[in-house]
Design an enzyme around this catalytic site. Structure first.
Site, PDB file in Angstrom:
ATOM      1  N   MET A 106       0.843  -1.212   0.000  1.00 22.36           N
ATOM      2  CA  MET A 106       0.000   0.000   0.000  1.00 22.36           C
ATOM      3  C   MET A 106       0.869   1.249   0.000  1.00 22.36           C
ATOM      4  SD  MET A 106      -3.342   0.611   2.281  1.00 22.36           S
ATOM      5  CE  MET A 106      -2.690   0.880   3.888  1.00 22.36           C
ATOM      6  N   CYS A 107       0.499   2.222  -0.797  1.00 20.24           N
ATOM      7  CA  CYS A 107       1.166   3.515  -0.818  1.00 20.24           C
ATOM      8  C   CYS A 107       0.102   4.568  -1.076  1.00 20.24           C
ATOM      9  CB  CYS A 107       2.184   3.599  -1.961  1.00 20.24           C
ATOM     10  SG  CYS A 107       3.627   2.545  -1.737  1.00 20.24           S
ATOM     11  N   GLY A 108       0.467   5.804  -0.895  1.00 27.63           N
ATOM     12  CA  GLY A 108      -0.478   6.878  -1.186  1.00 27.63           C
ATOM     13  C   GLY A 108       0.078   7.776  -2.279  1.00 27.63           C
TER      14      GLY A 108
END
Lengths: 227, 309
Positions: free
Chosen positions: B1-3
């Protein structure tokens, strides 16, 4: 009407308050302000109350819902009404991916469009989408009804079991083992009821039904070489 | 997960606030990626000048006297602005290659974060809020920018593993997802002579785009072919001198939300990142389609292929 403003209250306090409502609560109307895309709003409700979220929500709004009605006046993020057991969730805007995933019961209404994987692995929930749905919707759908007033994306109903899929518009492609089916009077009756409950004026006769061709139910020895 | 966050301004009056708006969006995405953060900001060009942004783990010693040392080796002077571990070197437009060659001998351990006429990339390990504070991101002005918060899955938490990655002059890439064929692709690209520094999957994605463009593809074409050649999950946002582009893999399980008003086009991994933008209540908000290349450019109306690239 009870109002909780998420600008003042924490999400955890909100969910705790809603979860504490009993079967016989007299506080049946709730309004949530400033959701601002927060995750897991109104999750795990288990009482016949009506919650209206004014704005757009993030991941997993109204997940695991039982008995409650949840209205979202904006759009909903991924996994809205995931694993719903009963009750009703109504979204005025669009829904992101895997709306209503694994739902066992109740009714999910999306007045805009739903993104990919709508109704994935649904197990008895009814879903009515006024707009279009994305790819891989109703993947491994087991039971319940998915009603789409617009178009469906790629691979609709891939590897589905006994869910009924009704699409009014075009289907970009059918998934493996999903086929067009005959519309019988009992299907028109189901559609008539669901469309009315979902506030859609679409006519049941305009829909095409899709469902499982049931060729994946049993092992086919001709496929042995593929393993 | 990353933003991922991105903001492309149509309304020039918002340009002084670009850094502040992007910083707030970036910090909102902290729980999608708390281990590192980075930002690519496009500040407009100065005629006849280009920029190199360099990074050092020992900025006190590396940046001391760097400008005067470099000035002796290239033409047209050097203007240096130090920001924490990064330094922006503004040099004459024709001196880009000469400056990079000179830096290799002057300060061999410096890392080049970005090169381009308008682009500046800042990235470090740490909470997005702390990274933003170190570089004073909220005070930066610009025409458009992209930010990334990282939760590492494929390789180590290091400055060079943080995003954005510079793919070519004034171009950068950020990524949410994981590529599964990056090892074989890295070997192939290295054989082709493309420099790849780390074991990071996204760097391979960036190098792939650079390699395709080296062989004559536009950025739009390179992104289109990435859909065939990259295996794995990705939502990519790319920055160009004139705008930004978005592409998602065909499965599209990595989230992406876009919002457009008369004033801006914004990208967020989640709607949450967009909620404080002006006029968001009235914005057109939608999810980009899978396997579709989108571009917004100051040069032209939105197209599926970048004309400027």
């Amino acid at each position: 009407m009870q109002t909780i403003d998420l600008a003042d209250s924490t999400l955890r306090a909100l969910n705790k308050t809603l979860y504490a409502q009993s079967e016989t609560t007299n506080q049946t109307q709730w309004e949530i302000l400033n959701p601002k895309g927060a995750h897991a709003i109104a999750c795990g409700l288990d009482a016949p109350i009506e919650v209206t979220v004014r704005g757009s929500t993030g991941y997993y709004c109204a997940g695991m819902n039982q008995k409650a009605t949840v209205n979202i006046t904006g759009s909903a993020g991924p996994g809205v009404a995931e694993n719903m057991m009963s009750g009703k969730v109504v979204i005025d805007g669009d829904a992101s991916q895997y709306a209503g995933a694994t739902g066992h019961g109740g009714l999910l209404v999306i007045k805009g469009n739903a993104s990919s994987r709508c109704g994935i692995s649904m197990k008895g929930i009814d879903i009515v989408v006024h707009g279009n749905i994305g790819h891989m919707s109703a993947f491994m759908a087991q039971s319940g009804n998915l009603v789409v007033c617009g178009d469906a994306g790629d691979a609709l109903g891939d590897s589905c079991y006994e869910a009924r899929l009704f699409v009014r518009g075009k289907v970009k492609s059918l998934g493996t083992d999903c086929e067009q089916k005959e519309m019988r009077p009992e299907h028109i009756a189901i559609l008539t009821e669901l469309l009315a409950e979902a506030g859609s004026d679409a006519r049941p006769e305009e829909f095409t039904r899709y469902g499982s061709a049931r060729t994946l139910y049993n092992f086919d020895v001709d496929n042995a070489g593929a393993y | 997960m990353c933003g991922i966050v991105g903001l492309f301004l149509k309304d020039k009056s918002l340009e002084p606030q670009l850094g502040a708006m992007l910083t707030s969006m970036l910090i909102t995405m902290t729980d999608r990626g708390p281990d590192s953060a980075g930002i690519a900001i496009y500040k407009g060009e100065t005629a006849g000048k280009t920029k190199l942004v360099v990074q050092s783990d020992t900025p006190q010693t590396d940046f001391a006297g760097l400008d005067s040392a470099l000035k002796k080796q290239i033409e047209g002077g050097v203007k240096m602005k130090v920001k924490d571990t990064h330094a922006v070197l503004e040099i004459k437009a024709s001196q880009g290659d000469a400056a990079r060659a000179a830096l290799k001998t002057l300060r061999p351990t410096l890392r080049i974060m970005s090169r381009g006429d308008s682009l500046e990339i800042y990235k470090e390990v740490g909470l997005p809020k702390n990274v933003a504070d170190r570089f004073g991101l909220h005070k930066m002005t610009g025409t458009h920018g992209i930010g990334h918060t990282r939760m590492a899955t494929e390789s180590a938490v290091t400055t060079m593993g943080a995003h954005p990655f510079n793919t070519g002059d004034d171009q950068c890439l950020v990524h949410n997802g994981s590529l599964s064929n990056h090892n074989s692709l890295r070997r192939k690209l290295r054989r082709e002579g493309v420099h790849i520094e780390t074991e990071n999957d996204t760097e391979v994605g960036a190098a792939y785009l650079t390699w395709r463009m080296m062989h004559g593809a536009t950025l739009g074409e390179a992104l289109q072919s990435s859909l065939d050649d990259l295996d794995g999950f990705f939502t990519f946002v790319v920055g160009t001198k004139d705008g930004f582009g978005v592409v998602r893999d065909p499965i599209a399980c990595k989230p992406a939300v876009m919002a457009e008003t008369d004033q801006y086009v914004a990208f967020g991994s989640e709607y949450r990142a967009l909620v404080d933008l002006p006029g968001i209540e009235q914005a057109r908000v939608w999810e980009p389609e899978p396997a579709t290349v989108y571009f917004w450019s100051h040069n032209a109306a939105p197209t599926s292929t970048e004309k400027a690239a």
